[in-house]
Design an enzyme around this catalytic site. Structure first.
Site, short mmCIF file in Angstrom:
data_model
loop_
_atom_site.label_atom_id
_atom_site.label_comp_id
_atom_site.label_asym_id
_atom_site.label_seq_id
_atom_site.Cartn_x
_atom_site.Cartn_y
_atom_site.Cartn_z
N LYS A 119 0.79 -1.24 0.00
CA LYS A 119 0.00 0.00 0.00
C LYS A 119 0.82 1.29 0.00
O LYS A 119 0.35 2.34 -0.47
CB LYS A 119 -0.87 0.04 1.27
CG LYS A 119 -1.79 -1.13 1.41
CD LYS A 119 -1.97 -1.56 2.87
CE LYS A 119 -2.60 -2.94 2.91
NZ LYS A 119 -2.25 -3.68 4.10
N LYS A 219 -5.25 2.79 3.22
CA LYS A 219 -6.38 2.27 2.43
C LYS A 219 -7.35 3.39 2.07
O LYS A 219 -7.90 3.43 0.96
CB LYS A 219 -7.08 1.16 3.21
CG LYS A 219 -6.24 -0.12 3.29
CD LYS A 219 -6.79 -1.11 4.30
CE LYS A 219 -6.03 -2.42 4.26
NZ LYS A 219 -6.36 -3.32 5.37
N1 LIG Z 1 -1.72 -10.33 5.14
C1 LIG Z 1 -2.81 -9.88 4.53
O1 LIG Z 1 -3.95 -10.38 4.72
C2 LIG Z 1 -2.70 -8.73 3.59
C3 LIG Z 1 -1.48 -8.20 3.24
N2 LIG Z 1 -1.41 -7.16 2.36
C4 LIG Z 1 -0.13 -6.63 1.99
O2 LIG Z 1 0.66 -7.65 1.40
C5 LIG Z 1 2.02 -7.33 1.57
C6 LIG Z 1 2.78 -8.56 2.02
O3 LIG Z 1 2.22 -9.02 3.21
P1 LIG Z 1 2.66 -10.46 3.77
O4 LIG Z 1 2.81 -11.40 2.63
O5 LIG Z 1 1.73 -10.77 4.86
O6 LIG Z 1 4.10 -10.11 4.35
P2 LIG Z 1 5.44 -11.00 4.31
O7 LIG Z 1 6.40 -10.34 5.25
O8 LIG Z 1 5.11 -12.44 4.51
O9 LIG Z 1 5.96 -10.84 2.80
C7 LIG Z 1 6.62 -9.72 2.33
C8 LIG Z 1 7.71 -10.24 1.43
O10 LIG Z 1 8.31 -9.15 0.74
C9 LIG Z 1 9.67 -9.45 0.62
N3 LIG Z 1 10.44 -8.25 0.33
C10 LIG Z 1 11.02 -7.38 1.20
N4 LIG Z 1 11.70 -6.43 0.52
C11 LIG Z 1 11.55 -6.71 -0.80
C12 LIG Z 1 12.04 -6.13 -1.99
N5 LIG Z 1 12.82 -5.04 -1.94
N6 LIG Z 1 11.71 -6.69 -3.18
C13 LIG Z 1 10.93 -7.79 -3.24
N7 LIG Z 1 10.45 -8.39 -2.12
C14 LIG Z 1 10.76 -7.87 -0.92
C15 LIG Z 1 10.06 -10.11 1.92
O11 LIG Z 1 11.23 -10.88 1.78
C16 LIG Z 1 8.83 -10.96 2.18
O12 LIG Z 1 8.99 -12.25 1.65
C17 LIG Z 1 2.09 -6.17 2.56
O13 LIG Z 1 2.32 -4.99 1.84
C18 LIG Z 1 0.70 -6.14 3.15
O14 LIG Z 1 0.30 -4.85 3.51
C19 LIG Z 1 -2.52 -6.65 1.77
C20 LIG Z 1 -3.75 -7.15 2.05
C21 LIG Z 1 -3.94 -8.18 3.04
N1 LIG Z 2 -3.13 -5.89 8.00
C1 LIG Z 2 -4.23 -5.76 7.10
C2 LIG Z 2 -4.09 -6.77 6.01
C3 LIG Z 2 -4.74 -6.32 4.80
O1 LIG Z 2 -4.62 -5.23 4.31
C4 LIG Z 2 -5.54 -5.99 7.85
O2 LIG Z 2 -5.46 -6.26 9.04
O3 LIG Z 2 -6.60 -5.84 7.25
#
Ligand SMILES: NC(=O)C1=CN([C@@H]2O[C@H](COP(=O)(O)OP(=O)(O)OC[C@H]3O[C@@H](n4cnc5c(N)ncnc54)[C@H](O)[C@@H]3O)[C@@H](O)[C@H]2O)C=CC1
Ligand SMILES: N[C@@H](CC=O)C(=O)O
Length: 335
Positions: A119, A219
């Site tokens: 985001k 958001k």
């Molecule tokens: N967990 C959820 O339900 C939701 C998550 N999001 C968004 O999804 C994104 C990822 O969340 P998660 O997968 O839960 O986190 P996560 O920490 O599991 O994954 C993030 C990944 O990005 C990688 N990363 C870090 N720096 C990087 C770079 N320079 N280039 C490429 N990759 C890089 C990390 O190594 C890690 O594997 C966040 O931005 C979060 O806000 C959005 C909606 C819902």
């Molecule tokens: N951390 C966020 C994940 C999705 O954007 C949430 O709690 O809704």
């Protein structure tokens, strides 16, 4: 039938990104049948390594992280993958914009489309980035960056197209809804509730971004920008933090049978939209009171149309993947 090749590169291969990659590859037959598209995952990168395969990488190759090339990330990765579409599921950084900012700055001027799950790049630089996209006819979809399975942008942009929206109030962060619910209704400690949200994969990689209102503010900016055409200054949005909620306040909500939620509010004024993030408590009969756990909720008032309430789209990793797949379908229909 000759299929049109669409090359997708994934930046950020953590909890969400990995699930997205596997789900995309499982849908290749559907994309061929429904859109006449040969969708190939031509690359995936994390923070330290990446993998590129111009013919498309298979699930086994994606999952074999030891085979990924060290240092193949960022612009070098994107140049080698040469995608038509990037999906960015990397981390957020509300000071710098995060790695997604550089990915968008690389992709959009080249006419490459983007599906954003992270985001902070759009929250901090949305107006400029959408300007880059519009100059090169790139498309930007951002369900994952704007409340995932709660279809806020799609609802405002499509179902209320052309409407004059006067007010939006929305519980957009599943983690804070879950935490406030657990603390109020189940008597959990804040730490235990946050730990549970982390273990369910709902919380941000840094859960402070959920608790301090950054996630909701981001958001709100993306929803207002993409759906209402007004990019609000992220840093100018006043926010209340869940960390400031006192025990006395929780006890009062419990006593009154109220349901607390951290909500984002957009109000149209004579000079544009004003936004704030605050903790509010809803009485039992309010529609938001039915949004238990990490369920999200949206109330919209629009001239002519009247008032709407949408409750659903609970934050879960599966729901986020579903929202990304929806964006893919919208994008393939547009190409
Ligand atoms: N967990 C959820 O339900 C939701 C998550 N999001 C968004 O999804 C994104 C990822 O969340 P998660 O997968 O839960 O986190 P996560 O920490 O599991 O994954 C993030 C990944 O990005 C990688 N990363 C870090 N720096 C990087 C770079 N320079 N280039 C490429 N990759 C890089 C990390 O190594 C890690 O594997 C966040 O931005 C979060 O806000 C959005 C909606 C819902
Ligand atoms: N951390 C966020 C994940 C999705 O954007 C949430 O709690 O809704």
């Amino acid at each position: 039938m000759t299929l049109r090749v669409v090359r997708v590169a994934l930046t950020g291969s953590g909890g969400i990104g990995s699930r997205v990659a596997v789900a995309l590859l499982a849908r290749r037959v559907r994309y061929a049948e429904r859109f006449g598209v040969d969708l190939r995952l031509v690359g995936a990168a994390g923070s330290r390594a990446g993998i590129v395969g111009s013919g498309g990488i298979a699930v086994g190759e994606f999952e074999d992280r030891a085979s990924w090339a060290l240092g193949l990330t960022g612009a070098a990765f994107l140049a080698e993958a040469a995608p038509d579409v990037i999906i960015d599921a990397g981390p957020n950084d509300y000071e710098t914009g995060g790695p997604g900012l550089a990915h968008l700055e690389w992709a959009l001027p080249r006419g490459i489309h983007a599906i954003m799950v992270s985001k902070s790049a759009l929250a901090l630089h949305g107006a400029r980035l959408l300007g880059l996209a519009s100059a090169s006819s790139s498309r930007v979809h951002a369900s994952g960056a704007s409340s995932a399975a709660l279809p806020a942008v799609d609802f405002l942009r499509h179902n209320l197209a052309g409407a004059s929206v006067t007010r939006v109030e929305a519980a957009l962060t599943g983690t804070t809804s879950f935490v406030l619910d657990a603390v109020t209704r189940q008597g959990s400690s804040l730490d235990a509730a946050v730990a549970e949200a982390i273990s369910r994969g709902i919380a941000e990689p840094d859960p402070t971004f959920d608790l301090d209102g950054s996630d909701t503010a981001a958001k709100l900016v993306v929803i207002a920008g993409l759906a209402l055409g007004e990019w609000l200054p992220f840093r100018g949005i006043t926010r209340e933090s869940v960390l400031e909620v006192t025990g006395a306040r929780v006890a009062a909500w419990r006593e009154a049978g109220e349901k607390p939620a951290l909500v984002g509010v957009l109000e149209r004024t004579a000079t544009g939209y004003e936004a704030r993030v605050e903790v509010r408590a809803y009485p039992r009969e309010h529609p938001f009171a039915s949004a238990t756990g990490s369920t999200k909720a949206l109330m919209v008032s629009a001239e002519g149309f009247g008032d709407y309430t949408l409750v659903g789209g609970a934050s879960t990793p599966e729901a986020t993947v579903a929202a990304v797949l929806k964006d893919v379908e919208h994008l393939l229909a547009e190409l």
